[in-house]
Every structure is written in structure tokens, then in C-alpha cells.
Scaffold this motif. Structure first.
Motif, PDB file in Angstrom:
ATOM      1  N   GLY A   1     -62.413 -13.328 -70.486  1.00 43.19           N
ATOM      2  CA  GLY A   1     -63.673 -13.376 -71.198  1.00 43.19           C
ATOM      3  C   GLY A   1     -64.908 -13.094 -70.360  1.00 43.19           C
ATOM      4  N   TYR A   2     -64.743 -12.528 -69.174  1.00 44.33           N
ATOM      5  CA  TYR A   2     -65.893 -12.177 -68.343  1.00 44.33           C
ATOM      6  C   TYR A   2     -66.629 -11.009 -68.985  1.00 44.33           C
ATOM      7  CZ  TYR A   2     -64.352 -15.199 -64.517  1.00 44.33           C
ATOM      8  OH  TYR A   2     -64.010 -16.283 -63.754  1.00 44.33           O
ATOM      9  N   ASP A   3     -67.962 -10.966 -68.789  1.00 42.41           N
ATOM     10  CA  ASP A   3     -68.724  -9.868 -69.391  1.00 42.41           C
ATOM     11  C   ASP A   3     -68.476  -8.568 -68.618  1.00 42.41           C
ATOM     12  OD1 ASP A   3     -70.776  -9.465 -67.293  1.00 42.41           O
ATOM     13  OD2 ASP A   3     -71.611 -11.370 -67.969  1.00 42.41           O
ATOM     14  N   GLU A   4     -68.793  -7.462 -69.248  1.00 47.34           N
ATOM     15  CA  GLU A   4     -68.482  -6.137 -68.703  1.00 47.34           C
ATOM     16  C   GLU A   4     -69.123  -5.880 -67.344  1.00 47.34           C
ATOM     17  OE1 GLU A   4     -66.302  -3.709 -69.662  1.00 47.34           O
ATOM     18  OE2 GLU A   4     -65.637  -5.240 -71.083  1.00 47.34           O
ATOM     19  N   ILE A   5     -70.304  -6.425 -67.112  1.00 45.56           N
ATOM     20  CA  ILE A   5     -70.966  -6.215 -65.820  1.00 45.56           C
ATOM     21  C   ILE A   5     -70.152  -6.879 -64.713  1.00 45.56           C
ATOM     22  CG2 ILE A   5     -73.022  -6.776 -64.442  1.00 45.56           C
ATOM     23  CD1 ILE A   5     -74.633  -6.409 -67.071  1.00 45.56           C
ATOM     24  N   ASP A   6     -69.740  -8.128 -64.935  1.00 49.02           N
ATOM     25  CA  ASP A   6     -68.916  -8.811 -63.932  1.00 49.02           C
ATOM     26  C   ASP A   6     -67.573  -8.119 -63.748  1.00 49.02           C
ATOM     27  OD1 ASP A   6     -70.756 -10.754 -63.200  1.00 49.02           O
ATOM     28  OD2 ASP A   6     -70.057 -12.190 -64.701  1.00 49.02           O
ATOM     29  N   VAL A   7     -66.950  -7.735 -64.844  1.00 42.73           N
ATOM     30  CA  VAL A   7     -65.651  -7.034 -64.762  1.00 42.73           C
ATOM     31  C   VAL A   7     -65.797  -5.798 -63.877  1.00 42.73           C
ATOM     32  CG1 VAL A   7     -63.917  -5.740 -66.064  1.00 42.73           C
ATOM     33  CG2 VAL A   7     -64.782  -7.913 -66.962  1.00 42.73           C
ATOM     34  N   GLY A   8     -66.887  -5.062 -64.063  1.00 38.93           N
ATOM     35  CA  GLY A   8     -67.119  -3.850 -63.283  1.00 38.93           C
ATOM     36  C   GLY A   8     -67.325  -4.104 -61.798  1.00 38.93           C
ATOM     37  N   GLU A   9     -67.789  -5.285 -61.437  1.00 40.30           N
ATOM     38  CA  GLU A   9     -68.052  -5.600 -60.029  1.00 40.30           C
ATOM     39  C   GLU A   9     -66.822  -6.114 -59.280  1.00 40.30           C
ATOM     40  OE1 GLU A   9     -71.407  -8.218 -59.943  1.00 40.30           O
ATOM     41  OE2 GLU A   9     -72.809  -6.621 -60.468  1.00 40.30           O
ATOM     42  N   PHE A  10     -65.802  -6.574 -60.006  1.00 40.67           N
ATOM     43  CA  PHE A  10     -64.577  -7.003 -59.333  1.00 40.67           C
ATOM     44  C   PHE A  10     -63.815  -5.768 -58.856  1.00 40.67           C
ATOM     45  CE2 PHE A  10     -64.974 -10.937 -61.979  1.00 40.67           C
ATOM     46  CZ  PHE A  10     -64.984 -11.840 -60.935  1.00 40.67           C
ATOM     47  N   SER A  11     -63.138  -5.922 -57.721  1.00 38.64           N
ATOM     48  CA  SER A  11     -62.333  -4.827 -57.193  1.00 38.64           C
ATOM     49  C   SER A  11     -61.047  -5.401 -56.594  1.00 38.64           C
ATOM     50  CB  SER A  11     -63.112  -4.062 -56.129  1.00 38.64           C
ATOM     51  OG  SER A  11     -63.125  -4.778 -54.912  1.00 38.64           O
ATOM     52  N   GLY A  12     -60.227  -4.526 -56.087  1.00 37.84           N
ATOM     53  CA  GLY A  12     -59.006  -4.971 -55.421  1.00 37.84           C
ATOM     54  C   GLY A  12     -59.275  -5.762 -54.156  1.00 37.84           C
ATOM     55  N   HIS A  13     -60.501  -5.694 -53.649  1.00 36.36           N
ATOM     56  CA  HIS A  13     -60.892  -6.411 -52.430  1.00 36.36           C
ATOM     57  C   HIS A  13     -61.494  -7.779 -52.744  1.00 36.36           C
ATOM     58  CE1 HIS A  13     -60.923  -5.451 -48.189  1.00 36.36           C
ATOM     59  NE2 HIS A  13     -62.104  -5.999 -48.046  1.00 36.36           N
ATOM     60  N   SER A  14     -61.729  -8.051 -54.017  1.00 41.09           N
ATOM     61  CA  SER A  14     -62.434  -9.279 -54.424  1.00 41.09           C
ATOM     62  C   SER A  14     -61.691 -10.549 -54.038  1.00 41.09           C
ATOM     63  CB  SER A  14     -62.688  -9.262 -55.930  1.00 41.09           C
ATOM     64  OG  SER A  14     -63.628  -8.265 -56.257  1.00 41.09           O
ATOM     65  N   MET A  15     -60.345 -10.511 -54.047  1.00 47.46           N
ATOM     66  CA  MET A  15     -59.573 -11.710 -53.687  1.00 47.46           C
ATOM     67  C   MET A  15     -59.805 -12.074 -52.228  1.00 47.46           C
ATOM     68  SD  MET A  15     -56.046 -10.755 -55.695  1.00 47.46           S
ATOM     69  CE  MET A  15     -55.997  -9.112 -55.007  1.00 47.46           C
ATOM     70  N   ARG A  16     -59.849 -11.076 -51.366  1.00 44.67           N
ATOM     71  CA  ARG A  16     -60.062 -11.284 -49.927  1.00 44.67           C
ATOM     72  C   ARG A  16     -61.453 -11.873 -49.676  1.00 44.67           C
ATOM     73  NH1 ARG A  16     -57.958  -9.721 -45.033  1.00 44.67           N
ATOM     74  NH2 ARG A  16     -59.318  -8.752 -43.498  1.00 44.67           N
ATOM     75  N   VAL A  17     -62.452 -11.330 -50.338  1.00 45.86           N
ATOM     76  CA  VAL A  17     -63.825 -11.811 -50.196  1.00 45.86           C
ATOM     77  C   VAL A  17     -63.936 -13.251 -50.703  1.00 45.86           C
ATOM     78  CG1 VAL A  17     -66.224 -11.467 -50.926  1.00 45.86           C
ATOM     79  CG2 VAL A  17     -64.790  -9.486 -50.380  1.00 45.86           C
ATOM     80  N   GLY A  18     -63.435 -13.505 -51.901  1.00 44.98           N
ATOM     81  CA  GLY A  18     -63.543 -14.833 -52.508  1.00 44.98           C
ATOM     82  C   GLY A  18     -62.813 -15.903 -51.723  1.00 44.98           C
ATOM     83  N   ALA A  19     -61.607 -15.590 -51.250  1.00 47.48           N
ATOM     84  CA  ALA A  19     -60.844 -16.582 -50.485  1.00 47.48           C
ATOM     85  C   ALA A  19     -61.545 -16.914 -49.173  1.00 47.48           C
ATOM     86  CB  ALA A  19     -59.429 -16.076 -50.230  1.00 47.48           C
TER      87      ALA A  19
ATOM     88  N   LYS B   1     -61.178  -9.276 -67.958  1.00 39.33           N
ATOM     89  CA  LYS B   1     -61.483  -9.030 -69.383  1.00 39.33           C
ATOM     90  C   LYS B   1     -60.793 -10.061 -70.268  1.00 39.33           C
ATOM     91  CE  LYS B   1     -62.243  -4.075 -69.128  1.00 39.33           C
ATOM     92  NZ  LYS B   1     -61.711  -2.739 -69.421  1.00 39.33           N
ATOM     93  N   LEU B   2     -59.510 -10.312 -69.991  1.00 38.28           N
ATOM     94  CA  LEU B   2     -58.764 -11.292 -70.794  1.00 38.28           C
ATOM     95  C   LEU B   2     -59.354 -12.690 -70.660  1.00 38.28           C
ATOM     96  CD1 LEU B   2     -55.086 -10.129 -70.138  1.00 38.28           C
ATOM     97  CD2 LEU B   2     -56.351  -9.969 -72.294  1.00 38.28           C
TER      98      LEU B   2
END
Length: 192
Positions: free
Chosen positions: A135-153, A132-133
């Protein structure tokens, strides 16, 4: 099939960390995002880390032992490594809160670090707040999770040309089939 968490790639991680304020919680949250991304951590692994699990190396990086995870029920553990930049963010956090604490990432209450672990839900909140800080839109913010770092890396390692064995080693995967699930949405063009 379970829905894959939105990948938090390196560019996202950098945007998130830049957007965080220069406050104690901002220093902690930058370290959480950087460490989570570098060691391909699950949120449960991040909150379980202790200061004794960190070794700062002569090359400027840090070595972290992940003592137990979902895929390691007997606690054999695995070693993971950070970049120099992440090791610096980790030192910044430890300099603020003190390295005499048991848990690496702890709550902050009234400007003081409390020596207990964060909850796994806190990791998800840190990611969403940073998105959010940034500037990502609300839809993207909602799709990120605590697992997103593992997936992205994992996806970034594939796109950088690392082989399956290296990615499995970095993330502690025991099965190529499970890793393939993480990599299926990677923007990886073998013809480019």
C-alpha cells in the motif's frame, strides 16, 4: 552526487513480507527480502547465491558466504548471518523448491522452480511489487531499488547502537567513508 536509494528499514521489510501472497513466488520473495536485508546484500550478490552457500546453524540462524562482490573483485568472500526468522523463511523457500538446486533464488515458471539464477533487475521488481502490495504510494514505490535493503539495514544497525566496525563487518564495507554515505540519511539522534 549519485542519489541514495530509499532506505528499506525493518518496518518496511516487515510490511512488504506481510503483503506478499502465500504463493510460490510470495514464499521466494519473502525469503529474498529477508535475506537481502539481514546480510546487507547488493542485488548482484543475492542473485549469485547458491544453495551450497547456506549453512543452517544450531542456534536457528543461517550463515551465508558471499563469494564475490563489487568491493571484492578477487573473490575473497565474506560471511554474513541471518536472524532465526529469516532462516525460517529461507527453509520455507527451500522446502518448496528443493535444496538440490544450484541457485538459491531462481525463477518460477508454470508452478515449477527453474534451476538458474534470477537477474539483478528481478530483485528491484520484487521490492517494488511488494511495496505496491503493502500500500505504499507511487512516489515511494519509485524510490525503492534493489539497493534499498542494504541502505535500510545499515541505517537500522546504526540506530540500534552498533558501532562502525560491526556495521562495516556486517555489510562488507572496507571504507568508513563509503559507509558514512549509507548512513547520512539515518534517523539517528545521539541525544535521544
Amino acid at each position: 552526487r549519485p542519489k541514495q536509494a530509499k532506505a528499506l528499514n525493518r518496518s518496511d521489510a516487515d510490511s512488504f513480507m506481510q503483503a506478499l501472497p502465500d504463493t510460490p513466488s510470495g514464499v521466494r520473495d519473502r525469503a529474498i527480502i529477508a535475506v537481502g536485508y539481514d546480510i546487507l546484500a547488493r542485488r548482484s550478490e543475492l542473485v549469485a547465491l547458491k544453495t551450497s552457500d547456506i549453512t543452517f546453524r544450531d542456534d536457528g540462524c543461517a550463515r551465508i558466504i558471499i563469494r564475490r562482490s563489487k568491493a571484492d573483485p578477487f573473490g575473497s568472500g565474506r560471511f554474513a548471518f541471518t536472524s532465526r526468522e529469516t532462516a525460517k523463511l529461507l527453509r520455507d523457500w527451500l522446502n518448496w523448491c528443493g535444496d538440490n538446486r544450484e541457485y538459491l533464488f531462481c525463477p518460477i515458471y508454470q508452478g515449477k522452480a527453474i534451476d538458474r539464477s534470477l537477474t539483478p533487475t528481478t530483485i528491484k521488481r520484487v521490492i517494488k511489487k511488494a511495496a505496491k502490495l503493502a500500500g505504499y504510494d507511487e512516489i515511494d514505490v519509485g524510490e525503492f531499488s534493489g539497493h534499498s535493503m542494504r541502505v535500510g539495514a545499515a541505517q537500522d544497525l546504526l540506530c540500534a547502537g552498533h558501532d562502525t566496525a560491526a556495521i562495516m563487518r556486517a555489510g562488507g564495507w572496507k571504507s568508513v567513508a563509503v559507509l558514512a554515505r549509507y548512513l547520512e540519511n539515518a534517523e539517528h539522534n545521539v541525544w535521544a
